[in-house]
Design a protein around this motif. Structure first.
Motif, short mmCIF file in Angstrom:
data_model
loop_
_atom_site.label_atom_id
_atom_site.label_comp_id
_atom_site.label_asym_id
_atom_site.label_seq_id
_atom_site.Cartn_x
_atom_site.Cartn_y
_atom_site.Cartn_z
N ASN A 73 35.08 46.59 35.16
CA ASN A 73 35.89 47.80 35.25
C ASN A 73 37.00 47.77 34.20
OD1 ASN A 73 34.36 48.44 37.52
ND2 ASN A 73 35.82 47.49 38.92
N LEU A 74 37.14 48.88 33.49
CA LEU A 74 38.13 49.01 32.42
C LEU A 74 39.16 50.07 32.77
CD1 LEU A 74 35.60 49.23 29.44
CD2 LEU A 74 36.72 47.17 30.27
N TYR A 75 40.41 49.78 32.46
CA TYR A 75 41.48 50.76 32.61
C TYR A 75 42.26 50.82 31.30
CZ TYR A 75 40.44 50.85 37.57
OH TYR A 75 39.82 51.00 38.78
N PRO A 76 41.73 51.55 30.30
CA PRO A 76 42.36 51.57 28.97
C PRO A 76 43.77 52.16 28.97
CG PRO A 76 40.11 52.42 28.90
CD PRO A 76 40.50 52.32 30.33
N ASP A 77 44.11 53.02 29.94
CA ASP A 77 45.41 53.68 29.94
C ASP A 77 46.53 52.78 30.44
OD1 ASP A 77 44.34 55.92 28.90
OD2 ASP A 77 44.27 57.06 30.77
N LEU A 78 46.18 51.64 31.05
CA LEU A 78 47.23 50.71 31.43
C LEU A 78 47.87 50.11 30.18
CD1 LEU A 78 45.64 48.80 34.45
CD2 LEU A 78 47.38 50.58 34.51
N GLN A 79 49.11 49.71 30.30
CA GLN A 79 49.87 49.25 29.14
C GLN A 79 49.17 48.14 28.38
OE1 GLN A 79 53.77 47.85 30.13
NE2 GLN A 79 54.36 47.44 28.01
N ALA A 80 48.53 47.21 29.11
CA ALA A 80 47.90 46.08 28.46
C ALA A 80 46.39 46.25 28.32
CB ALA A 80 48.19 44.80 29.24
N GLY A 81 45.87 47.41 28.73
CA GLY A 81 44.43 47.60 28.64
C GLY A 81 43.64 46.60 29.46
N PHE A 82 44.03 46.42 30.71
CA PHE A 82 43.41 45.40 31.55
C PHE A 82 41.95 45.70 31.85
CE2 PHE A 82 47.53 43.75 33.61
CZ PHE A 82 47.52 42.65 32.78
N ASP A 83 41.18 44.63 31.99
CA ASP A 83 39.82 44.73 32.52
C ASP A 83 39.73 43.86 33.78
OD1 ASP A 83 40.00 42.26 31.30
OD2 ASP A 83 38.11 42.40 30.22
N TYR A 84 38.83 44.26 34.67
CA TYR A 84 38.62 43.54 35.93
C TYR A 84 37.12 43.33 36.08
CZ TYR A 84 43.35 45.26 36.80
OH TYR A 84 44.69 45.55 36.70
N TRP A 85 36.73 42.20 36.64
CA TRP A 85 35.30 41.93 36.74
C TRP A 85 34.97 41.12 37.99
CZ3 TRP A 85 38.53 39.54 33.25
CH2 TRP A 85 38.63 38.15 33.33
N PHE A 86 33.70 41.20 38.35
CA PHE A 86 33.13 40.41 39.44
C PHE A 86 31.70 40.09 39.06
CE2 PHE A 86 31.29 40.49 43.98
CZ PHE A 86 31.39 39.11 44.09
N THR A 87 31.46 38.83 38.67
CA THR A 87 30.14 38.36 38.30
C THR A 87 29.60 37.47 39.42
OG1 THR A 87 30.68 38.37 35.94
CG2 THR A 87 28.82 37.00 36.63
N ASN A 88 28.35 37.66 39.79
CA ASN A 88 27.74 36.74 40.75
C ASN A 88 26.29 36.45 40.38
OD1 ASN A 88 25.83 38.21 42.98
ND2 ASN A 88 27.40 39.61 42.21
N PHE A 89 25.97 35.17 40.40
CA PHE A 89 24.60 34.69 40.20
C PHE A 89 24.21 34.05 41.51
CE2 PHE A 89 21.80 31.43 37.77
CZ PHE A 89 20.68 32.10 38.19
N SER A 90 23.44 34.78 42.32
CA SER A 90 23.30 34.46 43.74
C SER A 90 21.88 34.14 44.15
CB SER A 90 23.80 35.64 44.59
OG SER A 90 25.15 35.95 44.30
N ALA A 91 21.79 33.28 45.16
CA ALA A 91 20.55 33.01 45.87
C ALA A 91 20.74 33.42 47.32
CB ALA A 91 20.18 31.53 45.78
N GLY A 92 19.72 34.01 47.91
CA GLY A 92 19.87 34.48 49.28
C GLY A 92 18.53 34.74 49.94
#
Length: 203
Positions: A73-92
């Motif tokens: 997820n990207l928020y370019p309008d924030l002062q620092a241009g923050f990105d947020y992420w959630f990666t999962n390599f899962s077994a189930g």
């Protein structure tokens, strides 16, 4: 916010059951405190080996599953241009139940993670450096991968499909998906989606 995803899926028959394979990609428009953002979703693979459980009329399959999934997820309008992420390599575990109501074919599909490797953005970051870009994304999405069990995170999906007639080229589906990471920074996502599936001619 609203989004669009495109995916492919295929089943391969075996003597004892089936092997399922799927892949998806999508984008969505996000809003957080009235700040617009862009969500990018990528699932390079989702595979399961399902063994058939003998039933009199319907079909039940259960087996191990594995997937690799990126939420960025990207928020370019924030002062620092923050990105947020959630990666999962899962077994189930995955399960599928096929049954018929009159002339319609219905399918219930369930998948949940049990263990895997997870990556999340740090709890604290330097706010003075703009860190959005392809190079940053590739590095961040695989940063500090840590092993986790069901008590640390979970990704669960439940889907119901309706095929109006055996020879129909279209199948309609509704899917609900929960994704959660219980450490810091904590995240929980609940996604609802309506799917239109184009079947192969011989399906």
């Amino acid at each position: 916010g609203a989004g669009f995803q495109y995916g492919i899926g295929r089943d391969f028959g075996t003597e004892r059951g089936i092997i399922t394979f799927g892949s998806e990609a999508g984008v969505s428009i996000l809003f957080s405190r009235q700040i617009p953002g862009l969500g990018i979703y990528l699932k390079p693979f989702d595979v399961a080996y399902l063994f058939e459980i003998p039933l009199k009329n319907n079909r039940l399959l259960i087996g191990p599953a594995a997937m690799l999934e990126y939420n960025y997820n990207l928020y370019p309008d924030l002062q620092a241009g923050f990105d947020y992420w959630f990666t999962n390599f899962s077994a189930g575990v995955a399960a599928r139940y096929d049954f018929r109501v009159k002339e319609s074919d219905l399918r219930l599909s369930f998948n949940t993670s049990l263990a895997g490797f997870i990556s999340r953005q740090p709890d604290d970051r330097n706010p003075y450096f703009y860190d959005i870009g392809f190079r940053h994304a590739v590095r961040h999405l695989h940063q500090d991968l840590t092993f986790g069990l069901a008590g640390d995170y979970n990704v669960t999906t439940l889907e119901i499909q309706w095929k109006p007639a055996p020879n129909s080229r279209l199948t309609y589906a509704y899917k609900v998906k929960f994704s959660g990471f219980y450490g810091n920074p904590e995240i929980s996502m609940l996604n609802h989606s309506i799917k239109l599936i184009f079947n192969r001619k011989n399906a």
